[in-house]
Design an enzyme around this catalytic site. Sequence first.
Site, short mmCIF file in Angstrom:
data_model
loop_
_atom_site.label_atom_id
_atom_site.label_comp_id
_atom_site.label_asym_id
_atom_site.label_seq_id
_atom_site.Cartn_x
_atom_site.Cartn_y
_atom_site.Cartn_z
N TRP A 1 1.96 -2.94 6.08
CA TRP A 1 0.59 -3.07 6.61
C TRP A 1 -0.36 -3.75 5.61
O TRP A 1 -1.52 -3.97 5.92
CB TRP A 1 0.04 -1.69 7.01
CG TRP A 1 0.77 -1.05 8.17
CD1 TRP A 1 1.83 -1.59 8.87
CD2 TRP A 1 0.51 0.22 8.78
NE1 TRP A 1 2.22 -0.72 9.86
CE2 TRP A 1 1.44 0.40 9.83
CE3 TRP A 1 -0.43 1.23 8.53
CZ2 TRP A 1 1.45 1.55 10.63
CZ3 TRP A 1 -0.41 2.38 9.32
CH2 TRP A 1 0.52 2.53 10.36
N LYS A 2 0.14 -4.01 4.42
CA LYS A 2 -0.64 -4.71 3.38
C LYS A 2 -2.02 -4.05 3.21
O LYS A 2 -2.14 -2.83 3.34
CB LYS A 2 -0.74 -6.20 3.71
CG LYS A 2 0.64 -6.83 3.89
CD LYS A 2 0.63 -8.33 3.86
CE LYS A 2 2.03 -8.84 4.14
NZ LYS A 2 2.14 -10.27 4.07
N HIS B 1 7.55 -7.80 -3.83
CA HIS B 1 7.03 -8.63 -2.73
C HIS B 1 6.46 -9.92 -3.31
O HIS B 1 5.87 -9.92 -4.40
CB HIS B 1 5.96 -7.86 -1.96
CG HIS B 1 5.57 -8.53 -0.68
ND1 HIS B 1 4.69 -9.59 -0.64
CD2 HIS B 1 5.98 -8.34 0.59
CE1 HIS B 1 4.58 -10.00 0.61
NE2 HIS B 1 5.35 -9.26 1.38
#
Length: 250
Positions: free
Chosen positions: A10-11, A94
């Site tokens: 969901w960052k 990431h």
Amino acid sequence: MRTPFIAGNWKMHMDRAEAKALAQAMKTELAGVPHKLMVAPPFTALETVGAVLQGSNILLGAQNMAPATSGAHTGEISPLMLKDLGVSVVILGHSERRHSYGETDALINEKVRLALQEGLEVILCVGETLEEREANRVNQVVETQMKEGLKGVTADQLENVTIAYEPVWAIGTGKTATPDDADAVHTTVRAIVADLYGADEADKMVIQYGGSVKPDNVKGLMGRDNIDGALVGGASLKTETFVPIAQFDR
Ligand code: PEP
């Protein structure tokens, strides 16, 4: 034989009320889905989302963590704090952490080893930039990120590791790697695992694809032998898009 694994990142989106509503909707709509499922809300919503997901088939994930359990690390979150909130999976390496926040393979490796030591599952992200792809360096980049990222990780610990192949040029851009392109790199990733840990471990390794996965391209990607799941960014923020991805059927 590998259980497909669909994870949502969901960052830096959603306050607690929004995250709670989305988690509640996903819990209801994804009940009974046979794949392994996870969502990773921002740190500030972990407790809220964790409470909603209790007793569900969706694991609670975190988007990052510190390479230390406690101490003078201003602004960081330790694996112990994540576990205290019910987190069982952490995304590490990431590309946004690598390229926007300068995370090196050595730092990512410290985090990977500590997360595994503390009993967390790890999604280790690897992937090339557009420049690296255009320079025919995809395999070299992925090999370095994997070899450095997994340094010191034992074969026993490997069952708690998922590799996410995420070409940087496909993240948040709407440009998806074709199933052929993705599968070619996934095959390389599996060969690297075989090289490091042997063929049996390589067979067991779950390798996710990430980069603009959407309901209309998930089936084509997941239809490939070496693509075992997806790490989903933008499309994980709405049930209309995440639910059909998570429910994919080969
Ligand atoms: C990601 O951030 O890991 C990702 C794959 O994002 P998106 O699906 O939005 O490309």
